[in-house]
Design an enzyme around this catalytic site. Structure first.
Site, PDB file in Angstrom:
ATOM      1  N   TYR A 168       0.828  -1.204   0.000  1.00  0.00           N
ATOM      2  CA  TYR A 168       0.000   0.000   0.000  1.00  0.00           C
ATOM      3  C   TYR A 168       0.865   1.259   0.000  1.00  0.00           C
ATOM      4  O   TYR A 168       1.746   1.427   0.846  1.00  0.00           O
ATOM      5  CB  TYR A 168      -0.901  -0.003   1.228  1.00  0.00           C
ATOM      6  CG  TYR A 168      -2.005   1.024   1.231  1.00  0.00           C
ATOM      7  CD1 TYR A 168      -3.243   0.733   0.660  1.00  0.00           C
ATOM      8  CD2 TYR A 168      -1.834   2.263   1.824  1.00  0.00           C
ATOM      9  CE1 TYR A 168      -4.279   1.654   0.677  1.00  0.00           C
ATOM     10  CE2 TYR A 168      -2.857   3.193   1.847  1.00  0.00           C
ATOM     11  CZ  TYR A 168      -4.079   2.889   1.274  1.00  0.00           C
ATOM     12  OH  TYR A 168      -5.092   3.811   1.295  1.00  0.00           O
ATOM     13  N   SER A 190       1.802  -7.522   2.103  1.00  0.00           N
ATOM     14  CA  SER A 190       0.779  -6.574   2.575  1.00  0.00           C
ATOM     15  C   SER A 190      -0.284  -6.400   1.484  1.00  0.00           C
ATOM     16  O   SER A 190      -0.923  -7.373   1.106  1.00  0.00           O
ATOM     17  CB  SER A 190       1.425  -5.259   2.995  1.00  0.00           C
ATOM     18  OG  SER A 190       0.501  -4.459   3.705  1.00  0.00           O
ATOM     19  N   GLN A 191      -0.473  -5.193   0.954  1.00  0.00           N
ATOM     20  CA  GLN A 191      -1.416  -5.049  -0.155  1.00  0.00           C
ATOM     21  C   GLN A 191      -1.041  -5.980  -1.301  1.00  0.00           C
ATOM     22  O   GLN A 191      -1.909  -6.604  -1.918  1.00  0.00           O
ATOM     23  CB  GLN A 191      -1.419  -3.609  -0.649  1.00  0.00           C
ATOM     24  CG  GLN A 191      -2.277  -3.382  -1.897  1.00  0.00           C
ATOM     25  CD  GLN A 191      -2.182  -1.964  -2.402  1.00  0.00           C
ATOM     26  OE1 GLN A 191      -3.071  -1.157  -2.153  1.00  0.00           O
ATOM     27  NE2 GLN A 191      -1.108  -1.633  -3.100  1.00  0.00           N
ATOM     28  N   ASP A 230       1.506  -8.152  14.509  1.00  0.00           N
ATOM     29  CA  ASP A 230       1.151  -7.275  13.393  1.00  0.00           C
ATOM     30  C   ASP A 230      -0.178  -6.581  13.685  1.00  0.00           C
ATOM     31  O   ASP A 230      -1.240  -7.212  13.655  1.00  0.00           O
ATOM     32  CB  ASP A 230       1.053  -8.112  12.106  1.00  0.00           C
ATOM     33  CG  ASP A 230       0.850  -7.271  10.854  1.00  0.00           C
ATOM     34  OD1 ASP A 230       0.606  -6.065  10.973  1.00  0.00           O
ATOM     35  OD2 ASP A 230       0.938  -7.856   9.757  1.00  0.00           O
ATOM     36  N   HIS A 277       4.370  -5.789  11.295  1.00  0.00           N
ATOM     37  CA  HIS A 277       3.994  -5.857   9.889  1.00  0.00           C
ATOM     38  C   HIS A 277       5.184  -6.050   8.952  1.00  0.00           C
ATOM     39  O   HIS A 277       4.993  -6.322   7.773  1.00  0.00           O
ATOM     40  CB  HIS A 277       3.200  -4.609   9.495  1.00  0.00           C
ATOM     41  CG  HIS A 277       2.472  -4.759   8.200  1.00  0.00           C
ATOM     42  ND1 HIS A 277       1.624  -5.819   7.944  1.00  0.00           N
ATOM     43  CD2 HIS A 277       2.482  -3.996   7.072  1.00  0.00           C
ATOM     44  CE1 HIS A 277       1.135  -5.699   6.720  1.00  0.00           C
ATOM     45  NE2 HIS A 277       1.645  -4.610   6.174  1.00  0.00           N
TER      46      HIS A 277
END
Length: 320
Positions: A90, A185-186, A271, A300
């Site tokens: 992201y 992540s994204q 996370d 994260h």
């Protein structure tokens, strides 16, 4: 600190995550429309001092035939090669070529997809606009067009990722039977979606994936970018039902139910950005149980470079 359920409960966490009745038809129509556009991909040598791997500056047609930038990086060995489609976290974009040499060093071709309308929060930027307007939205992209699944931002970004796989399958220097979707992540959420929606993906690696079990994620973390949805709903107080209906079309749990390829997922128990229960909800929804790498004391950042090494070894076995 630990931010979610104990690990023994996480391993068995299988929540009831509803999916739209027209989910498959929605994505079939979306992808058919994107593939029907006559726009052709272009590729030229990249303007970079990197010379050992071959680097091409690629533009391929994504959602609606709109141009999406990418780097294609390949080691200087005869093809066709196994190929990794790399999807970005992201706020980031494709960056600069010299930042994307790891997969070539490991013997893979890679297509590093730029992220439309992002690429300005961290990293070295990108060059793909998102030429679509939006109704009222919270800053960021999580609520852009969230009034409807048809207008939602992630409909376009997921389509771009699927079309990235379409592009590498046309290349004579890529082995079409050894294409993987990978991301963090994204990018991990997009990898799950790509594995679900593209039947030619041979493997999926989703590290600390975003976009999973979205209704729970919004309710248990106030970290961005899930907090964008909560902030939006704090103003649009009557919109929750429609918002979560829109989100269900991109939810990684719903996508995971459709993944047939071997999958590796990593999760970090500290996370607070992508809470572990949301990641395990997706992992446990995959019909063939995935390989799950757990990092008990990480946030994260997940497994970082250690996880990259594990994923390279795992892909070597799966794609062999």
């Amino acid at each position: 600190m630990l931010v979610d359920l104990p690990l023994d409960q996480l391993r068995d966490y299988r929540p009831e995550v509803p999916e739209p009745d027209d989910f498959d038809d929605f994505w079939a129509a979306t992808l058919a429309q994107a593939r029907s556009t006559p726009t052709a991909a272009t590729s030229e040598p990249a303007d970079t001092p990197v010379t050992a791997p071959r680097v091409e500056d690629v533009t391929f047609p994504g959602f609606g035939g709109e141009p999406v930038r990418a780097w294609f990086v390949a080691p200087p060995v005869p093809g066709p090669l196994p190929c990794v489609v790399e999807l970005i976290g992201y706020g980031g974009g494709r960056g600069l070529p010299h930042e994307r040499l790891g997969w070539a060093a490991a013997g893979y071709a890679s297509l590093v997809m730029d992220t439309r309308g992002q690429a300005s929060t961290w990293g070295s930027g990108g060059g793909t606009p998102d030429p679509h307007g939006s109704g009222p939205a919270h800053p960021g992209v999580m609520t852009r067009g969230i009034e409807s699944p048809q207008t939602y931002y992630y409909r376009r970004l997921v389509t771009d990722a699927v079309r990235a796989v379409d592009h590498v399958l046309t290349r004579p220097d890529v082995d079409p039977d050894r294409v993987a979707a990978v991301g963090t992540s994204q990018g991990g959420g997009l990898a799950l979606a790509t594995g679900a929606l593209h039947g030619r993906v041979a493997a999926v690696v989703a590290d600390v994936p975003f976009l999973c079990h979205l209704e729970r994620a919004v309710s248990i973390t106030d970290a961005a970018p899930y907090s964008e949805v909560a902030s939006y709903l704090a103003v649009h107080r009557g919109a929750a039902e429609q918002v979560f209906r829109t989100l269900s079309y991109v939810d990684g749990v719903v996508m995971a139910r459709r993944i047939c390829a071997p999958t590796m997922i990593s999760v970090a128990l500290m996370d607070d950005v992508c809470p572990p229960s949301t990641v395990f909800a997706a992992a446990n929804a995959i019909p063939v149980p995935p390989t799950v790498e757990v990092y008990p004391f990480n946030g994260h950042e997940g497994g970082g470079q250690e996880q990259w090494l594990r994923s390279v070894r795992w892909l070597g076995e799966v794609l062999a």
